[in-house]
Design a protein around this motif. Structure first.
Motif, PDB file in Angstrom:
ATOM      1  N   HIS A 117     -57.246  31.087  11.723  1.00  0.00           N
ATOM      2  CA  HIS A 117     -57.283  32.491  12.135  1.00  0.00           C
ATOM      3  C   HIS A 117     -56.355  33.336  11.254  1.00  0.00           C
ATOM      4  O   HIS A 117     -56.762  34.361  10.703  1.00  0.00           O
ATOM      5  CB  HIS A 117     -56.884  32.591  13.611  1.00  0.00           C
ATOM      6  CG  HIS A 117     -56.367  33.927  14.021  1.00  0.00           C
ATOM      7  ND1 HIS A 117     -57.187  35.027  14.171  1.00  0.00           N
ATOM      8  CD2 HIS A 117     -55.111  34.362  14.285  1.00  0.00           C
ATOM      9  CE1 HIS A 117     -56.446  36.072  14.518  1.00  0.00           C
ATOM     10  NE2 HIS A 117     -55.187  35.695  14.590  1.00  0.00           N
ATOM     11  N   GLU A 118     -55.101  32.870  11.101  1.00  0.00           N
ATOM     12  CA  GLU A 118     -54.126  33.629  10.312  1.00  0.00           C
ATOM     13  C   GLU A 118     -54.572  33.770   8.857  1.00  0.00           C
ATOM     14  O   GLU A 118     -54.399  34.830   8.245  1.00  0.00           O
ATOM     15  CB  GLU A 118     -52.740  32.957  10.349  1.00  0.00           C
ATOM     16  CG  GLU A 118     -52.046  32.984  11.712  1.00  0.00           C
ATOM     17  CD  GLU A 118     -51.785  34.398  12.234  1.00  0.00           C
ATOM     18  OE1 GLU A 118     -51.728  35.358  11.449  1.00  0.00           O
ATOM     19  OE2 GLU A 118     -51.645  34.522  13.479  1.00  0.00           O
ATOM     20  N   ARG A 119     -55.150  32.722   8.311  1.00  0.00           N
ATOM     21  CA  ARG A 119     -55.602  32.785   6.912  1.00  0.00           C
ATOM     22  C   ARG A 119     -56.738  33.792   6.743  1.00  0.00           C
ATOM     23  O   ARG A 119     -56.751  34.570   5.790  1.00  0.00           O
ATOM     24  CB  ARG A 119     -56.025  31.394   6.425  1.00  0.00           C
ATOM     25  CG  ARG A 119     -54.825  30.469   6.199  1.00  0.00           C
ATOM     26  CD  ARG A 119     -55.238  29.045   5.925  1.00  0.00           C
ATOM     27  NE  ARG A 119     -55.990  28.922   4.692  1.00  0.00           N
ATOM     28  CZ  ARG A 119     -56.854  27.935   4.443  1.00  0.00           C
ATOM     29  NH1 ARG A 119     -57.075  26.990   5.348  1.00  0.00           N
ATOM     30  NH2 ARG A 119     -57.480  27.888   3.297  1.00  0.00           N
ATOM     31  N   LEU A 120     -57.674  33.772   7.691  1.00  0.00           N
ATOM     32  CA  LEU A 120     -58.787  34.726   7.581  1.00  0.00           C
ATOM     33  C   LEU A 120     -58.291  36.154   7.796  1.00  0.00           C
ATOM     34  O   LEU A 120     -58.722  37.079   7.095  1.00  0.00           O
ATOM     35  CB  LEU A 120     -59.903  34.348   8.567  1.00  0.00           C
ATOM     36  CG  LEU A 120     -61.201  35.166   8.483  1.00  0.00           C
ATOM     37  CD1 LEU A 120     -61.686  35.360   7.060  1.00  0.00           C
ATOM     38  CD2 LEU A 120     -62.303  34.530   9.328  1.00  0.00           C
ATOM     39  N   VAL A 121     -57.367  36.345   8.728  1.00  0.00           N
ATOM     40  CA  VAL A 121     -56.826  37.689   8.939  1.00  0.00           C
ATOM     41  C   VAL A 121     -56.134  38.187   7.669  1.00  0.00           C
ATOM     42  O   VAL A 121     -56.294  39.348   7.273  1.00  0.00           O
ATOM     43  CB  VAL A 121     -55.867  37.732  10.154  1.00  0.00           C
ATOM     44  CG1 VAL A 121     -55.031  39.014  10.152  1.00  0.00           C
ATOM     45  CG2 VAL A 121     -56.648  37.622  11.453  1.00  0.00           C
ATOM     46  N   SER A 122     -55.409  37.314   6.982  1.00  0.00           N
ATOM     47  CA  SER A 122     -54.722  37.807   5.779  1.00  0.00           C
ATOM     48  C   SER A 122     -55.753  38.138   4.690  1.00  0.00           C
ATOM     49  O   SER A 122     -55.540  39.060   3.894  1.00  0.00           O
ATOM     50  CB  SER A 122     -53.628  36.855   5.322  1.00  0.00           C
ATOM     51  OG  SER A 122     -54.177  35.766   4.646  1.00  0.00           O
ATOM     52  N   MET A 123     -56.886  37.450   4.675  1.00  0.00           N
ATOM     53  CA  MET A 123     -57.956  37.850   3.750  1.00  0.00           C
ATOM     54  C   MET A 123     -58.520  39.219   4.126  1.00  0.00           C
ATOM     55  O   MET A 123     -58.829  40.036   3.258  1.00  0.00           O
ATOM     56  CB  MET A 123     -59.073  36.791   3.749  1.00  0.00           C
ATOM     57  CG  MET A 123     -58.648  35.509   3.032  1.00  0.00           C
ATOM     58  SD  MET A 123     -59.651  34.073   3.468  1.00  0.00           S
ATOM     59  CE  MET A 123     -61.077  34.332   2.470  1.00  0.00           C
ATOM     60  N   CYS A 124     -58.616  39.490   5.423  1.00  0.00           N
ATOM     61  CA  CYS A 124     -59.105  40.803   5.872  1.00  0.00           C
ATOM     62  C   CYS A 124     -58.127  41.904   5.460  1.00  0.00           C
ATOM     63  O   CYS A 124     -58.536  43.007   5.087  1.00  0.00           O
ATOM     64  CB  CYS A 124     -59.307  40.825   7.379  1.00  0.00           C
ATOM     65  SG  CYS A 124     -60.636  39.746   7.948  1.00  0.00           S
ATOM     66  N   PHE A 125     -56.826  41.600   5.513  1.00  0.00           N
ATOM     67  CA  PHE A 125     -55.842  42.591   5.066  1.00  0.00           C
ATOM     68  C   PHE A 125     -56.001  42.888   3.583  1.00  0.00           C
ATOM     69  O   PHE A 125     -55.822  44.025   3.143  1.00  0.00           O
ATOM     70  CB  PHE A 125     -54.412  42.132   5.389  1.00  0.00           C
ATOM     71  CG  PHE A 125     -53.989  42.517   6.780  1.00  0.00           C
ATOM     72  CD1 PHE A 125     -53.795  43.854   7.097  1.00  0.00           C
ATOM     73  CD2 PHE A 125     -53.814  41.562   7.761  1.00  0.00           C
ATOM     74  CE1 PHE A 125     -53.428  44.234   8.377  1.00  0.00           C
ATOM     75  CE2 PHE A 125     -53.444  41.928   9.050  1.00  0.00           C
ATOM     76  CZ  PHE A 125     -53.252  43.263   9.364  1.00  0.00           C
ATOM     77  N   SER A 126     -56.357  41.868   2.823  1.00  0.00           N
ATOM     78  CA  SER A 126     -56.568  42.103   1.405  1.00  0.00           C
ATOM     79  C   SER A 126     -57.816  42.977   1.183  1.00  0.00           C
ATOM     80  O   SER A 126     -57.870  43.792   0.250  1.00  0.00           O
ATOM     81  CB  SER A 126     -56.616  40.751   0.696  1.00  0.00           C
ATOM     82  OG  SER A 126     -57.530  40.751  -0.325  1.00  0.00           O
ATOM     83  N   LEU A 127     -58.807  42.853   2.063  1.00  0.00           N
ATOM     84  CA  LEU A 127     -59.984  43.727   1.976  1.00  0.00           C
ATOM     85  C   LEU A 127     -59.618  45.175   2.277  1.00  0.00           C
ATOM     86  O   LEU A 127     -60.182  46.116   1.698  1.00  0.00           O
ATOM     87  CB  LEU A 127     -61.060  43.278   2.961  1.00  0.00           C
ATOM     88  CG  LEU A 127     -61.734  41.950   2.662  1.00  0.00           C
ATOM     89  CD1 LEU A 127     -62.649  41.564   3.811  1.00  0.00           C
ATOM     90  CD2 LEU A 127     -62.527  42.026   1.357  1.00  0.00           C
ATOM     91  N   LEU A 128     -58.672  45.323   3.189  1.00  0.00           N
ATOM     92  CA  LEU A 128     -58.212  46.665   3.530  1.00  0.00           C
ATOM     93  C   LEU A 128     -57.523  47.308   2.314  1.00  0.00           C
ATOM     94  O   LEU A 128     -57.701  48.491   2.037  1.00  0.00           O
ATOM     95  CB  LEU A 128     -57.258  46.554   4.723  1.00  0.00           C
ATOM     96  CG  LEU A 128     -57.064  47.747   5.620  1.00  0.00           C
ATOM     97  CD1 LEU A 128     -58.353  48.438   5.987  1.00  0.00           C
ATOM     98  CD2 LEU A 128     -56.335  47.314   6.891  1.00  0.00           C
ATOM     99  N   GLU A 129     -56.774  46.501   1.574  1.00  0.00           N
ATOM    100  CA  GLU A 129     -56.159  46.996   0.330  1.00  0.00           C
ATOM    101  C   GLU A 129     -57.226  47.387  -0.676  1.00  0.00           C
ATOM    102  O   GLU A 129     -57.119  48.399  -1.365  1.00  0.00           O
ATOM    103  CB  GLU A 129     -55.310  45.897  -0.314  1.00  0.00           C
ATOM    104  CG  GLU A 129     -53.870  45.905   0.102  1.00  0.00           C
ATOM    105  CD  GLU A 129     -53.153  44.663  -0.424  1.00  0.00           C
ATOM    106  OE1 GLU A 129     -53.325  44.332  -1.624  1.00  0.00           O
ATOM    107  OE2 GLU A 129     -52.447  44.030   0.387  1.00  0.00           O
ATOM    108  N   LEU A 130     -58.275  46.544  -0.768  1.00  0.00           N
ATOM    109  CA  LEU A 130     -59.383  46.850  -1.661  1.00  0.00           C
ATOM    110  C   LEU A 130     -60.039  48.174  -1.254  1.00  0.00           C
ATOM    111  O   LEU A 130     -60.329  49.025  -2.096  1.00  0.00           O
ATOM    112  CB  LEU A 130     -60.411  45.710  -1.612  1.00  0.00           C
ATOM    113  CG  LEU A 130     -61.653  45.872  -2.481  1.00  0.00           C
ATOM    114  CD1 LEU A 130     -61.313  45.799  -3.964  1.00  0.00           C
ATOM    115  CD2 LEU A 130     -62.708  44.810  -2.146  1.00  0.00           C
ATOM    116  N   ALA A 131     -60.214  48.355   0.045  1.00  0.00           N
ATOM    117  CA  ALA A 131     -60.808  49.591   0.555  1.00  0.00           C
ATOM    118  C   ALA A 131     -59.968  50.801   0.149  1.00  0.00           C
ATOM    119  O   ALA A 131     -60.500  51.815  -0.317  1.00  0.00           O
ATOM    120  CB  ALA A 131     -60.957  49.523   2.069  1.00  0.00           C
ATOM    121  N   GLU A 132     -58.650  50.689   0.278  1.00  0.00           N
ATOM    122  CA  GLU A 132     -57.770  51.807  -0.090  1.00  0.00           C
ATOM    123  C   GLU A 132     -57.969  52.182  -1.554  1.00  0.00           C
ATOM    124  O   GLU A 132     -57.865  53.344  -1.934  1.00  0.00           O
ATOM    125  CB  GLU A 132     -56.286  51.457   0.138  1.00  0.00           C
ATOM    126  CG  GLU A 132     -55.899  51.129   1.579  1.00  0.00           C
ATOM    127  CD  GLU A 132     -56.000  52.318   2.528  1.00  0.00           C
ATOM    128  OE1 GLU A 132     -56.108  53.463   2.050  1.00  0.00           O
ATOM    129  OE2 GLU A 132     -55.983  52.075   3.757  1.00  0.00           O
TER     130      GLU A 132
END
Ligand code: SAM
Length: 190
Positions: A117-132
């Protein structure tokens, strides 16, 4: 003919929420073997099959190899969490921005639920950076996650950056699978 049954999850989400439109630029993260990209190619008209409609573009990226697909540009053996990749994507996008970021990414499951779960969430945070960096104002992000202790924190961050955030569990997703998707729409560019 889709490369993988996962196509039906994206089709289902798109039928309900109209995420993909002709003319849109899409980034498909974790694209292998390419079924979501197949759906995206059709729906954004990136082959120009419908000359009466605007022509979009699809860029797919994965750690694994992806067989070529007409209408899609694939970057394989690439890690989307690598910030250098973000710059490469920016250069490839037709107007340096994307209308939609899709992610069906998942790490290889360790079997330890909270760790995965934590690993996938940190990948989602990286997507949020990509979105920015490259999502246009008003754009959408779809990302897979596994529920757990940090879901709340992820949702909070998404809600900060998007006006509309919801959890989606496609029917096409197997019942026993713990996967869920965040559909975040109407991106507010900071
Ligand atoms: N949506 C795809 C389809 O319909 O064909 C299936 C995607 S599959 C469930 C998840 C993919 O995410 C795997 O191919 C995996 O290699 C990829 N992946 C995992 N971590 C990644 C990363 N950091 N960067 C790029 N791709 C990643």
């Amino acid at each position: 003919n889709y490369r993988c049954r996962s196509a039906f999850k994206l089709i289902e989400m798109d039928e309900k929420y109209s995420i993909l439109k002709p003319g849109f630029s899409v980034i498909d993260c974790g694209a292998a073997p390419g079924a979501w990209s197949q759906v995206a190619v059709q729906r954004v008209n990136s082959t120009g099959e419908r000359p009466d409609l605007p022509r979009g573009s699809v860029i797919g990226i994965d750690l694994l190899h992806i067989a070529p697909l007409e209408g899609a540009h694939f970057l394989f053996n690439q890690d989307i969490t690598d910030a250098n990749m973000h710059t490469v994507l920016q250069r490839l996008l037709p107007q340096t921005h994307a209308d939609v970021i899709l992610s069906d990414m998942a790490p290889n499951a360790s079997g330890f639920r909270e760790l995965d779960h934590e690993r996938l969430v940190s990948m989602c945070f990286s997507l949020l950076e990509l979105a920015e960096k490259l999502l246009r104002p008003g754009g959408s992000l779809v990302c897979k996650y596994w529920d757990g202790a940090s879901t709340h924190k992820l949702r909070e961050h998404l809600t900060h950056s998007f006006r509309d955030v919801r959890t989606v569990k496609p029917k096409a997703s197997r019942k026993e699978s713990a996967e869920l998707y965040f559909l975040a729409r109407m991106f507010r560019k900071m």
